[in-house]
Design an enzyme around this catalytic site. Structure first.
Site, PDB file in Angstrom:
ATOM      1  N   TRP A 164      22.772  63.403  33.280  1.00  0.00           N
ATOM      2  CA  TRP A 164      22.256  63.135  34.630  1.00  0.00           C
ATOM      3  C   TRP A 164      22.732  64.183  35.620  1.00  0.00           C
ATOM      4  O   TRP A 164      21.972  64.603  36.508  1.00  0.00           O
ATOM      5  CB  TRP A 164      22.611  61.719  35.077  1.00  0.00           C
ATOM      6  CG  TRP A 164      21.797  60.710  34.331  1.00  0.00           C
ATOM      7  CD1 TRP A 164      22.231  59.796  33.426  1.00  0.00           C
ATOM      8  CD2 TRP A 164      20.363  60.537  34.398  1.00  0.00           C
ATOM      9  NE1 TRP A 164      21.185  59.071  32.930  1.00  0.00           N
ATOM     10  CE2 TRP A 164      20.031  59.498  33.500  1.00  0.00           C
ATOM     11  CE3 TRP A 164      19.345  61.165  35.113  1.00  0.00           C
ATOM     12  CZ2 TRP A 164      18.716  59.064  33.306  1.00  0.00           C
ATOM     13  CZ3 TRP A 164      18.025  60.735  34.921  1.00  0.00           C
ATOM     14  CH2 TRP A 164      17.728  59.705  34.038  1.00  0.00           C
ATOM     15  N   LYS A 194      20.307  49.341  37.110  1.00  0.00           N
ATOM     16  CA  LYS A 194      21.391  49.260  36.130  1.00  0.00           C
ATOM     17  C   LYS A 194      22.270  48.055  36.467  1.00  0.00           C
ATOM     18  O   LYS A 194      22.502  47.187  35.641  1.00  0.00           O
ATOM     19  CB  LYS A 194      22.232  50.538  36.111  1.00  0.00           C
ATOM     20  CG  LYS A 194      21.444  51.846  36.184  1.00  0.00           C
ATOM     21  CD  LYS A 194      20.661  52.146  34.924  1.00  0.00           C
ATOM     22  CE  LYS A 194      19.647  53.271  35.070  1.00  0.00           C
ATOM     23  NZ  LYS A 194      20.164  54.614  35.075  1.00  0.00           N
ATOM     24  N   ASP A 233      26.279  60.498  42.533  1.00  0.00           N
ATOM     25  CA  ASP A 233      25.285  59.690  41.833  1.00  0.00           C
ATOM     26  C   ASP A 233      26.043  58.547  41.164  1.00  0.00           C
ATOM     27  O   ASP A 233      26.710  58.737  40.152  1.00  0.00           O
ATOM     28  CB  ASP A 233      24.556  60.546  40.792  1.00  0.00           C
ATOM     29  CG  ASP A 233      23.542  59.737  39.982  1.00  0.00           C
ATOM     30  OD1 ASP A 233      23.441  58.512  40.198  1.00  0.00           O
ATOM     31  OD2 ASP A 233      22.859  60.349  39.125  1.00  0.00           O
TER      32      ASP A 233
END
Ligand SMILES: *Cc1c(COP(=O)(O)O)cnc(C)c1O
Length: 366
Positions: free
Chosen positions: A103, A197, A173
């Site tokens: 990511w 999530k 993030d």
């Protein structure tokens, strides 16, 4: 299938049963409204109470002061990969990226399209199984910001605390560990997380931004892509994802009322992760953890078995027992068990028992 499984998916992921039941109960008619949340104006009194409730809960959970704005945006964390440099990275400036997994790399790739970047650290040499020490970071003292990923969902490595970056704004993030543990928001310039999530369904992304950074945005940016637009309009500039925000409000309420807030959920999350890591530590010749032990994630437990055949058998037999979505991401292989806030301890215990039995049956039979 009428029976609920234990779903270890990385995202969209399991949600609290209590919240699903509340959604079901009020689906046809929100109390006092007589219509579902999907059928009312985002400017109605009922929805205003919902969005303000969600913001208040997030502020309370993370102790966010008036010097920060809490925004609800669309486009997922992926759009943040672009919006961050578009808003915060001026021409002639450079942004630092700490790349600790897939990511972080995706975030860097998007930022490169918007401006100048510097890779302060990249863990690809060891397939992102570790994190940098402060001394390893090659930070630019004049950087516009430093971007990092608090929990790498695919590799399963997680920062225990924020990297030290001095006075440069820290951008995080937090998509896969948002609201899973307390943090000191004052260390951050901007923190963002898609909801699917830990915090709700897909469709809404939470951005917490220090107010002084809002003034950096170029007024000629497209309206939607400018953080200040959303701050001025209290996240109601365009029609927001009303259903997703409604569920986010219910989940943050569940965290406050049923889980003991973030200190309480952190204890539960640590206990769950320890159940699985204890099995890995007890059987290193059978279950090989991907992350080095010091930095392994409390959210995504990644490990390999002795062969691809055993891995496939593990995934198949687990599924028959109601333990689903355990196949690891293709870039790491093996198994990934995602055990976010809503995964009950009972589900992790059942997986732990399955792992022990599977190991005892197949050990030596490689
Ligand atoms: C899931 C995830 C993303 C991507 O989120 P989208 O909402 O699909 O854009 C980004 N970063 C991390 C760490 C993630 O876990």
């Amino acid at each position: 299938m009428a029976q609920r499984v234990y779903n270890f998916a990385a995202g969209p992921a399991a949600m609290p049963v209590k919240v699903l039941e509340q959604i079901q109960r009020d689906m046809l008619a929100l109390p006092g409204v007589g219509a579902s949340v999907m059928e009312i104006s985002h400017r109605s009194g009922a929805f205003t109470a919902i969005i303000e409730g969600a913001i208040k809960n997030i502020r309370e959970l993370l102790s966010i002061g008036d010097d920060y704005e809490v925004l609800f945006l669309q486009g997922g964390s992926r759009l943040q990969f672009s919006m961050i440099p578009m808003n915060l990275l001026g021409s002639g400036q450079v942004a630092d990226y700490i790349v600790t997994g897939s990511w972080g790399k995706y975030a860097l790739d998007e930022a490169k399209k918007a401006g100048e970047t510097n890779v302060a650290w990249d863990g690809k040499e060891t397939n992102y199984d570790r994190l940098p020490a402060t001394a390893d970071l090659r930070l630019q003292p004049q950087a516009a910001y430093v971007h990092y990923t608090s929990n790498e969902t695919i590799q399963g490595v997680q920062f225990a605390t924020e990297p030290s970056v001095g006075d440069v704004p820290l951008v995080c993030d937090a998509s896969s560990d948002f609201l899973s543990r307390p943090l000191n928001i004052r260390k951050y310039g901007l923190l963002y997380a898609c909801a699917q999530k830990n915090a709700g369904p897909a469709g809404v992304t939470v951005v917490v931004i220090r107010k002084n950074l809002l003034k950096l945005s170029d007024p000629n940016l497209p309206g939607y892509l400018n953080y200040d637009t959303h701050a001025q309009a209290n996240s109601l500039w365009n029609t927001p994802p009303t259903f997703a925000i409604y569920v986010l409000q219910l989940i943050t309420q569940w965290l406050l009322e049923d889980c003991g807030g973030l200190p309480g959920i952190e204890v539960a999350n640590r206990q769950k992760a320890a159940l699985l890591y204890d099995v890995l530590d007890a059987s290193p010749e059978f279950y090989q953890g991907h992350a080095v032990p010091e930095v392994r994630s409390q959210m995504n437990v990644t490990f390999r078995l002795p062969s691809d055949e055993l891995t496939a058998q593990f995934v198949g037999e687990a599924k028959e027992q109601g333990l689903t979505d355990l196949k690891g991401h293709r870039s790491v292989g093996g198994i990934r068990a995602s055990i976010y806030n809503a995964m009950p301890v009972a589900g992790v215990e059942k997986l732990r028992d399955f792992m022990v039995k599977f190991r005892d049956t197949h050990q030596g039979a490689k």
